[in-house]
Write an enzyme that holds these catalytic residues in place. Structure first.
Site, PDB file in Angstrom:
ATOM      1  N   GLU A 142       6.036  -7.190  -2.212  1.00 39.69           N
ATOM      2  CA  GLU A 142       5.928  -6.829  -0.795  1.00 39.69           C
ATOM      3  C   GLU A 142       4.600  -7.288  -0.211  1.00 39.69           C
ATOM      4  O   GLU A 142       3.538  -6.827  -0.646  1.00 39.69           O
ATOM      5  CB  GLU A 142       6.050  -5.313  -0.623  1.00 39.69           C
ATOM      6  CG  GLU A 142       5.922  -4.856   0.820  1.00 39.69           C
ATOM      7  CD  GLU A 142       5.950  -3.349   0.978  1.00 39.69           C
ATOM      8  OE1 GLU A 142       6.170  -2.877   2.101  1.00 39.69           O
ATOM      9  OE2 GLU A 142       5.744  -2.631  -0.030  1.00 39.69           O
ATOM     10  N   ASP A 177       9.161  -5.687   4.703  1.00 42.04           N
ATOM     11  CA  ASP A 177       8.761  -4.512   5.476  1.00 42.04           C
ATOM     12  C   ASP A 177       8.379  -4.986   6.875  1.00 42.04           C
ATOM     13  O   ASP A 177       7.352  -5.636   7.063  1.00 42.04           O
ATOM     14  CB  ASP A 177       7.592  -3.808   4.792  1.00 42.04           C
ATOM     15  CG  ASP A 177       7.231  -2.486   5.452  1.00 42.04           C
ATOM     16  OD1 ASP A 177       7.255  -2.420   6.696  1.00 42.04           O
ATOM     17  OD2 ASP A 177       6.915  -1.524   4.730  1.00 42.04           O
ATOM     18  N   GLN A 203      12.455  -2.655   4.972  1.00 38.23           N
ATOM     19  CA  GLN A 203      11.872  -1.377   5.368  1.00 38.23           C
ATOM     20  C   GLN A 203      11.445  -1.440   6.826  1.00 38.23           C
ATOM     21  O   GLN A 203      11.157  -2.528   7.350  1.00 38.23           O
ATOM     22  CB  GLN A 203      10.672  -1.021   4.484  1.00 38.23           C
ATOM     23  CG  GLN A 203      11.042  -0.713   3.045  1.00 38.23           C
ATOM     24  CD  GLN A 203       9.846  -0.395   2.174  1.00 38.23           C
ATOM     25  OE1 GLN A 203       8.748  -0.906   2.387  1.00 38.23           O
ATOM     26  NE2 GLN A 203      10.044   0.446   1.171  1.00 38.23           N
ATOM     27  N   GLU A 239      10.511   3.864   5.870  1.00 34.04           N
ATOM     28  CA  GLU A 239       9.204   4.079   5.256  1.00 34.04           C
ATOM     29  C   GLU A 239       8.166   4.216   6.374  1.00 34.04           C
ATOM     30  O   GLU A 239       7.395   3.301   6.649  1.00 34.04           O
ATOM     31  CB  GLU A 239       8.821   2.944   4.308  1.00 34.04           C
ATOM     32  CG  GLU A 239       7.622   3.333   3.439  1.00 34.04           C
ATOM     33  CD  GLU A 239       6.949   2.155   2.764  1.00 34.04           C
ATOM     34  OE1 GLU A 239       6.391   2.348   1.676  1.00 34.04           O
ATOM     35  OE2 GLU A 239       6.962   1.047   3.327  1.00 34.04           O
TER      36      GLU A 239
END
Length: 270
Positions: A142, A177, A203, A239
């Site tokens: 990530e 993300d 996310q 998240e």
């Protein structure tokens, strides 16, 4: 329609890990993910998951020693043995919990050490991927934005794509993300489309606040519709850092009527 998972590192964080799992289920989430569940025995968490009827997705590798400034170990030269031990622990939890993936945290690297760090990262991820493949699990990497994670080795999606390809392992994927991607370069939809075959998880959180995904710079209903049009049918991890009590902030799901209806139905069934 999007399928949302609750990231229990941030959501319901005022409770124990087992209570967070139950709360996520009661709120209608069909899946959960965690950051670092290692202070709780895996068997205890598995019992909570089974009782709640939700599935586990990913967990993070241990970060190392926060007092030393560690934020992961996978790309830190000279600490390969520590990373291997951290990964083995994470993989054992993923297997015990029925999880799908392990996020291998890269770590903090000095600017003049990035070339050696990349070699270390690729080698560590390749070895980890082979272990994960034997257990039927995915490796996630990530990119983290430098505002929240100064000095973190992996900062943008394009770098992540190059690292994934360098490993030559099909079970190494990108954790996309949107919060971090927007801060590092923006153009979230087009960048997702370019790396879509390499994405293993998505996310969301508001930018810049990292609160519920119903404020700020990103219009998530449009973004997630575009992701779906690009072929994404996996879970979308919630998240974010709630503005207050997690349950009081779940109104953002009303923007996704089918997902909200599923959540309500699951809550009623419980």
């Amino acid at each position: 329609m999007p399928r949302f998972s609750a990231n229990l590192g941030f959501l319901f964080a005022d409770r124990s890990h087992g209570e967070r799992i139950a709360a996520a289920a009661a709120a209608g989430f069909p899946a959960v993910e965690m950051h670092w569940p290692y202070e709780v025995p895996a068997a205890t968490l598995r019992t909570a998951l089974d009782r709640a009827g939700v599935r586990m997705l990913g967990i993070n590798t241990p970060v190392g020693d926060r007092a030393r400034g560690d934020n992961g170990l996978a790309a830190v030269p000279g600490r390969e043995a520590e990373f291997a031990a951290a990964f083995d622990l994470a993989l054992s939890y993923a297997v015990a919990l029925g999880g799908t993936a392990v996020h291998c945290m890269a770590g903090v690297v000095a600017p003049d050490g990035r070339e050696a760090a990349e070699r270390t990262y690729v080698a560590n991820l390749t070895a980890a991927a082979d272990k994960a493949a034997a257990a039927g699990k995915t490796i996630l990497i990530e990119p983290l934005n430098p505002r929240d994670a100064p000095g973190y080795f992996l900062a943008d999606v394009e770098q992540a794509a190059a690292i994934v390809q360098a490993t030559g392992r099909a079970n190494v994927k990108i954790m996309f993300d949107c919060y971090h991607v927007q801060i590092v370069g923006g153009d979230v939809i087009r960048r997702f489309e370019r790396v879509r075959p390499l994405v293993g998880h998505v996310q969301i959180a508001a930018v810049p606040s990292r609160a519920e995904p119903d404020e700020g710079e990103l219009a998530y209903p449009a973004i997630l519709a575009a992701f779906e049009a690009a072929g994404w049918d996996g879970f979308v991890g919630a998240e974010y850092k709630p503005r207050g009590r997690t349950e009081d902030g779940l109104g953002w799901m009303a923007a996704y009527p089918a997902a909200e209806a599923a959540a309500v139905a699951m809550g009623d069934a419980r």
